[in-house]
Every structure is written in C-alpha cells, then in structure tokens.
Scaffold this motif. Structure first.
Motif, PDB file in Angstrom:
ATOM      1  N   ARG A 178      -0.737   3.335  10.888  1.00 58.82           N
ATOM      2  CA  ARG A 178      -0.600   2.098  11.499  1.00 58.82           C
ATOM      3  C   ARG A 178       0.790   1.552  11.391  1.00 58.82           C
ATOM      4  N   THR A 197      -3.117   3.502   6.579  1.00 58.91           N
ATOM      5  CA  THR A 197      -1.927   2.519   6.588  1.00 58.91           C
ATOM      6  C   THR A 197      -0.688   3.256   7.285  1.00 58.91           C
ATOM      7  N   GLN A 224      -9.807  13.988   6.739  1.00 59.42           N
ATOM      8  CA  GLN A 224     -10.586  14.386   5.261  1.00 59.42           C
ATOM      9  C   GLN A 224     -10.986  15.764   5.091  1.00 59.42           C
ATOM     10  N   GLU A 279      -8.300  10.636  11.307  1.00 58.64           N
ATOM     11  CA  GLU A 279      -9.835  10.983  10.934  1.00 58.64           C
ATOM     12  C   GLU A 279     -10.544  11.453  12.343  1.00 58.64           C
ATOM     13  N   GLY A 291      -8.406   5.433   0.592  1.00 55.08           N
ATOM     14  CA  GLY A 291      -7.736   4.351  -0.014  1.00 55.08           C
ATOM     15  C   GLY A 291      -6.446   4.842  -0.524  1.00 55.08           C
ATOM     16  N   VAL A 350       0.764  -1.022  -0.092  1.00 54.44           N
ATOM     17  CA  VAL A 350      -0.194   0.216   0.009  1.00 54.44           C
ATOM     18  C   VAL A 350       0.752   1.289  -0.081  1.00 54.44           C
ATOM     19  N   GLY A 371      -3.905   5.495   1.548  1.00 55.46           N
ATOM     20  CA  GLY A 371      -2.987   4.815   2.559  1.00 55.46           C
ATOM     21  C   GLY A 371      -2.607   5.515   3.624  1.00 55.46           C
ATOM     22  N   LYS A 372      -3.457   6.624   3.909  1.00 55.63           N
ATOM     23  CA  LYS A 372      -3.171   7.432   5.191  1.00 55.63           C
ATOM     24  C   LYS A 372      -3.269   6.645   6.424  1.00 55.63           C
TER      25      LYS A 372
HETATM   26  N1  ATP Z   1      -6.826  -4.722   6.745  1.00 55.32           N
HETATM   27  C1  ATP Z   1      -6.628  -4.543   5.296  1.00 55.32           C
HETATM   28  N2  ATP Z   1      -6.099  -5.658   4.618  1.00 55.32           N
HETATM   29  C2  ATP Z   1      -6.127  -5.435   3.376  1.00 55.32           C
HETATM   30  N3  ATP Z   1      -5.855  -4.406   2.659  1.00 55.32           N
HETATM   31  C3  ATP Z   1      -6.312  -3.406   3.207  1.00 55.32           C
HETATM   32  C4  ATP Z   1      -6.454  -3.354   4.695  1.00 55.32           C
HETATM   33  N4  ATP Z   1      -6.647  -2.047   5.149  1.00 55.32           N
HETATM   34  C5  ATP Z   1      -6.625  -1.123   3.984  1.00 55.32           C
HETATM   35  N5  ATP Z   1      -6.491  -1.737   3.143  1.00 55.32           N
HETATM   36  C6  ATP Z   1      -6.006  -1.398   1.660  1.00 55.32           C
HETATM   37  O1  ATP Z   1      -5.098  -0.507   1.684  1.00 55.32           O
HETATM   38  C7  ATP Z   1      -5.395   0.445   0.908  1.00 55.32           C
HETATM   39  C8  ATP Z   1      -5.227   1.927   1.806  1.00 55.32           C
HETATM   40  O2  ATP Z   1      -6.097   1.866   2.769  1.00 55.32           O
HETATM   41  P1  ATP Z   1      -6.138   2.960   4.011  1.00 55.32           P
HETATM   42  O3  ATP Z   1      -7.114   2.445   4.850  1.00 55.32           O
HETATM   43  O4  ATP Z   1      -4.759   3.165   4.321  1.00 55.32           O
HETATM   44  O5  ATP Z   1      -6.585   4.268   3.169  1.00 55.32           O
HETATM   45  P2  ATP Z   1      -6.900   5.620   3.872  1.00 55.32           P
HETATM   46  O6  ATP Z   1      -6.279   6.628   2.815  1.00 55.32           O
HETATM   47  O7  ATP Z   1      -6.991   5.800   5.150  1.00 55.32           O
HETATM   48  O8  ATP Z   1      -8.442   5.724   3.252  1.00 55.32           O
HETATM   49  P3  ATP Z   1      -9.839   6.292   3.786  1.00 55.32           P
HETATM   50  O9  ATP Z   1      -9.757   7.976   3.809  1.00 55.32           O
HETATM   51  O10 ATP Z   1     -10.902   5.690   3.365  1.00 55.32           O
HETATM   52  O11 ATP Z   1      -9.973   6.117   5.310  1.00 55.32           O
HETATM   53  C9  ATP Z   1      -6.451   0.481   0.577  1.00 55.32           C
HETATM   54  O12 ATP Z   1      -6.584   0.071  -1.028  1.00 55.32           O
HETATM   55  C10 ATP Z   1      -7.433  -0.548   1.303  1.00 55.32           C
HETATM   56  O13 ATP Z   1      -8.214  -1.564   0.333  1.00 55.32           O
END
Ligand code: ATP
Ligand code: MG
Lengths: 238, 293
Positions: A47, A44, A194, A161, A39, A18, A41-42
């Motif tokens: 984490r 992620t 957001q 968020e 999506g 990601v 990856g924020k």
């Molecule tokens: N537990 C997981 N297992 C597998 N893929 C995941 C998991 N969590 C997130 N992903 C994938 O990782 C990518 C990034 O997800 P992430 O949650 O980091 O996005 P985000 O920027 O926080 O989005 P949002 O604004 O919707 O919260 C996405 O394509 C998502 O499908």
C-alpha cells in the motif's frame, strides 16, 4: 540493474506505525517475493508503494522519485497494484474492468492489442466479457485483477496474495502465468504471498518481513535453503 | 377509458419532473453515499437564476443553457468546499451538512429574491394535442421530451465515454478507481455538478406549473425521495422508472380513489416510501447491499 529502490520506508495507520524502516531493491524485470507471518506488514508495504497510504522514506522506480504521491499519480508513473481482495469493480462488466485498467492510457489499436494479449493469458475472461465482474468466481476475479493491472502496461506490478481463497491447482496456474508475464513483458514484480513455496518458485530474490522489519533477505534459493527460516516463517520443512 | 388514459399521460408528465430530481439524488448517492436533502433547494436556486436571466431580457432557451452551466459549476464548487471536508464522516454528519445546506440555500434565495411568488415563463406553447379522445397538453409533452433528452445524454455519458466509465468505477469501488489512475476527488465533484444540472432541469420544468418561490421544491423533493426509494437509491434507471410510477400513482389516486382527492395526494409518496422500505428496501432496481466496503 536496479529498478525499484526502497529506502528506510516507514508507514502505518493513524498513530500506529506498522513499517519500521524497510529497505529493498529489485532489479529490472525481476520478481521479488515478500514473505512473512500474518500482520507482519506485507500488505502495508504494498500500500505504501502504490501510494494508498502515506509513507516516509524514499521510493524510486527507474530513477524517478515516487515518494509521497497519491495512487492515481503513481498509476500514471507505471505502478499497478492488485490489492488484497482483488479490488474488482463488481457491478461493471469484465470488459469494463479491463478497460479501466488502461484508464491512464490513450485509446487506440495498441490498447485493443493488449486486450487480446490478456485474453491470451486468461482465455476464460474472453468468454465472460459482457458478464458482471461480481459474478465471476474467486479465481476468475484474481485473473481479472491481474489482467486489469496489465492493461496499464505497468513498469512495476504489485501483487498481494494472489493465491488467497484459490484452489491449489488454480494458484499454481496463476503463478505460472505471472512468471510468463514477467518473462515476456519484462515487468518488475513484487509479490506478497503466504504460499512461500510457490512464491520462491518464481522469484529471483526474497525478503522475510516480521513486525514491520525485514529480518532476512537473499536469493530465492538461499531463503528456501535456510532451514530455520523454513520452520519459523515459511511453515514447512526443507 | 379515455379519461383513464388522460390521467395516465398527466401522471407521466408529473412523474418526469420527479424522475429528474430523483435522478439528481441518485447521482450523488451513488458516488458519495450521501442523501442530499438540499437537492430540491439547489434546483430552486437554479430556477431563480434562470428567472433572473429571463427577467434581464434573455430568451428562455439561452437562459436555460446558461443556468445549467452555472448549476454545474455551482455543484462542483459545493462538493469541493462543503462536502470534501466531511468526506467519509459518519452518516449523521453528512445528513446534518446537507440539511444545513438546505436551510442556507433556502434562506439565501429568500434574501436575494424575497419570498414573494414570481411567475416563471412556460417555455412550451399553450395548446394541446388531441388524439383518440384524449388531449395531451403541449407542455406535458415538452416536459417528457426534455426529461427524455436528459436521460439520453446521461446514458451516453455513462455508457459510451471514458469519463462516464470512470464515474461508474468510482461509484463501484473508489479505492480501486484510485489505483487505476482515476482522480476520484474530481470525479466526485463532477458527480455533484451533474446532479445539480439535472436537478436544475427539474426546477425549471416544475416552476411554470407551480409558482416560483423559495419553498417551491419542498413537495417535489418528497416525491423524488419516493421515486428514488422505489427505484432503488443506487440505480439511475430505477430513479426514472420510480419517478414515472410515483407521478402516475399520485395522479390516479387523486382521480379515482374517492377519499384521497387532491388534498391527500401528497400522502401517496409517503405510502410508497413506507411500502418499499417494508417490502423491498433496496427498491425495484437497486442492488441489495450485502456488505459495504
Ligand atoms: N486499515 C488499517 N487500519 C489500522 N491498522 C491496520 C490497517 N490495516 C492493517 N493494520 C494493521 O497493520 C498491521 C499489518 O497489517 P498488514 O495487513 O500489512 O499485514 P499482512 O502482513 O499483510 O498480514 P496478512 O498476511 O494477514 O495479510 C497489523 O497489525 C494490522 O492490524
Ligand atoms: Mg496482507
């Protein structure tokens, strides 16, 4: 002075990568906003910073290497993560939730003083101390989550968020408090949000993340002033 | 009336034993979401250890303390070695693992101590307390007292210590628990250790009433399941109340419902399990599960 240094961070879930080499630095006592579409990856990224998922690259905080440690170790190093969805201990009382925030610390008068301090930031929590945390409203739970994180006396506060599901008025209040906390405690903050307008309002610097890469970095003013960014990533016109 | 009270007290005595094994089941379920089918066998194995120690000449109470310590360590070890590798596996895998553990422990006990029944010493004096026309066996009182002390200690642990708070946090939200700095892996092992200890108490209490043999806990486990189901699998208080209710229900049904008698008594827990699952699946004290994170 730089405090948090992230270099070439890659992370993902299973085989799906990601984050593709994210790098950023945050000065001590600064607020850094991470923006980007769903999506990107924020979550992620946060984490990976708190050790919830494995990551490659290097992360240092105040010179100490944090890379590859599990979250319970990082919590002891001063990293506090308020996860997306708040991570409330639902059946436990509000007070127990707050005390769990201080799990890595010794009991004592300082800890009790910190409880009072948090009641000062979030007076509503004080009136609910013996209530099950799961019975709080969404906004109250968000306050509880931030209060819980503060109870560890973090050196780095990661907020995912905080506005999620909250009324605009509550969100604004919450951001005001985050800013006050940052000012009073000199806690370094990385906030994913957001609501770019609010986040840029309290941050010194910001990064725009898209499909796992940082595509734009700058001071909050620069990012806010960038018209193209405003349209494509932030969803509003300057 | 006196006869009824007599039955009631007797039922409570039996219920206290079910309550302690149910409590062990609930402890593990809360932390790991695992229904430990081997709980009764672990208790049986602990009871053999206590028997072995007394047979070697140790007085009962020191033998018990030593047994509880060994059970605690054994429970932790089982979590680390057997459960840890399948953590987070599908439910069916976990069921199979604990059923496998059941068979293994049962066979091991038979191999070490043979399947011949053994007399287990009763730690309580033989007499009875007469009051208001009913007589309460001292051993019944003893069982109630021991289970009461165990409950009290667990209550203190969970409500008034930091470790206990951490354990409840892990049960409530393991991911957040990790984020606040709790070592979740060790906490789960601690949960297994505690459960094994509490289970050992039930084994030691029930052994003098039955005979000690490797299949001793089979029936008790069914009652404990009924107790945990009735009280709610995620509620320690529920397990205790459920255990007492099951004990009383079983005793009263055996005494007063003509066609049940002592032969059909074992049907009572099954009826309770079925009834609860139909009417209130989360049990009396359990939380209805809306979603599982
Ligand atoms: N537990 C997981 N297992 C597998 N893929 C995941 C998991 N969590 C997130 N992903 C994938 O990782 C990518 C990034 O997800 P992430 O949650 O980091 O996005 P985000 O920027 O926080 O989005 P949002 O604004 O919707 O919260 C996405 O394509 C998502 O499908
Ligand atoms: Mg997210």
């Amino acid at each position: 002075m730089t405090h948090l240094v992230v270099k070439d961070l890659t992370a993902g879930y299973g085989d799906a990568r990601v984050l593709h080499g994210v790098g950023l630095t945050v000065g001590e006592g600064e607020i850094c906003a991470i923006l980007g579409p769903n999506g990107a990856g924020k979550t992620t990224l946060l984490r990976a910073l708190s050790g919830m998922i494995r990551a490659r690259g290097t992360v240092t905080l105040g010179g100490a290497d944090l890379t590859g440690h599990p979250p319970d170790t990082l919590a002891r190093q001063g990293v506090a993560h308020v996860p997306e969805g708040r991570g409330t201990f639902m059946p436990l009382t509000v007070e127990e939730n707050l005390r769990l925030g201080a799990y890595v610390r010794r009991r004592g008068p300082e800890l009790e003083a910190d409880l009072d301090r948090i009641h000062g930031y979030f007076p509503v929590l004080k009136t609910r101390l013996k209530q099950a945390a799961g019975s709080l409203s969404g906004g109250e739970q968000q306050m509880l989550a931030i209060g819980r994180a503060l109870m560890s006396r973090p050196r780095l506060l990661l907020l995912d968020e905080p506005s999620l599901g909250l009324a605009p008025l509550v969100t604004r209040e919450l951001f005001r408090i985050v800013q006050a906390i940052n000012a009073e405690e000199r806690t370094t903050v990385v906030v994913v949000e957001q609501n770019a307008h609010l986040a840029l309002g309290i941050a010194q610097q910001a990064h725009v993340l898209e499909t796992g890469r940082i595509v734009l970095s700058g001071t909050a003013e620069e990012i806010r002033a960038d018209e193209q960014v405003a349209q494509s990533y932030l969803g509003y016109r300057v | 009336m006196a006869g009824f009270l007599q039955q009631l007290v007797q039922g409570l005595g039996a219920g206290a034993v079910y309550a302690s094994l149910a409590l062990a089941l609930v402890l593990i379920y809360q932390f790991t979401g695992i229904v430990n089918f081997a709980q009764g066998e672990l208790a049986m194995f602990s009871t053999y250890i206590a028997w072995q120690l007394t047979a070697a000449g140790l007085p009962f109470w020191p033998a018990l303390v030593l047994t509880l310590a060994v059970s605690f360590a054994g429970g932790m070890l089982i979590e680390r070695v057997i459960i840890r590798p399948v953590e987070g596996a599908p439910e069916l895998t976990l069921v199979i693992v604990t059923v496998g553990l059941f068979i293994f422990v049962n066979a091991a006990a038979g191999w070490i101590w043979t399947f011949l029944i053994k007399d287990f010493p009763n730690p309580f004096p033989a007499g009875a307390l007469e009051a208001g026309g009913i007589s309460i066996g001292l051993s019944t009182l003893g069982v109630l007292a021991v289970v009461g002390v165990v409950m009290g200690l667990l209550y203190l642990l969970f409500r008034h210590t930091k470790i206990g708070l951490g354990m409840r946090a892990v049960a409530a939200n393991p991911e957040s628990a990790r984020l606040v700095g709790i070592r979740v892996g060790w906490t789960l092992a601690l949960g297994w250790g505690l459960a094994s200890t509490v289970g050992a108490v039930s084994g030691v209490l029930v052994a003098p009433l039955l005979f000690l043999e490797p299949n001793m806990m089979g029936g008790v486990l069914i009652y404990a399941f009924a107790a945990a189901t009735l009280g709610g699998f995620d509620s320690p208080v529920g397990a205790v109340v459920g255990g007492l209710i099951v004990g009383v229900a079983e005793t009263l049904a055996g005494a007063y419902v003509g066609f049940i008698g002592s032969d059909l008594k074992v049907g009572v827990p099954l009826v309770i399990i079925l009834g609860v699952l139909l009417l209130r699946p989360q049990g009396l004290f359990g939380r209805a599960v809306v979603e599982r994170a």
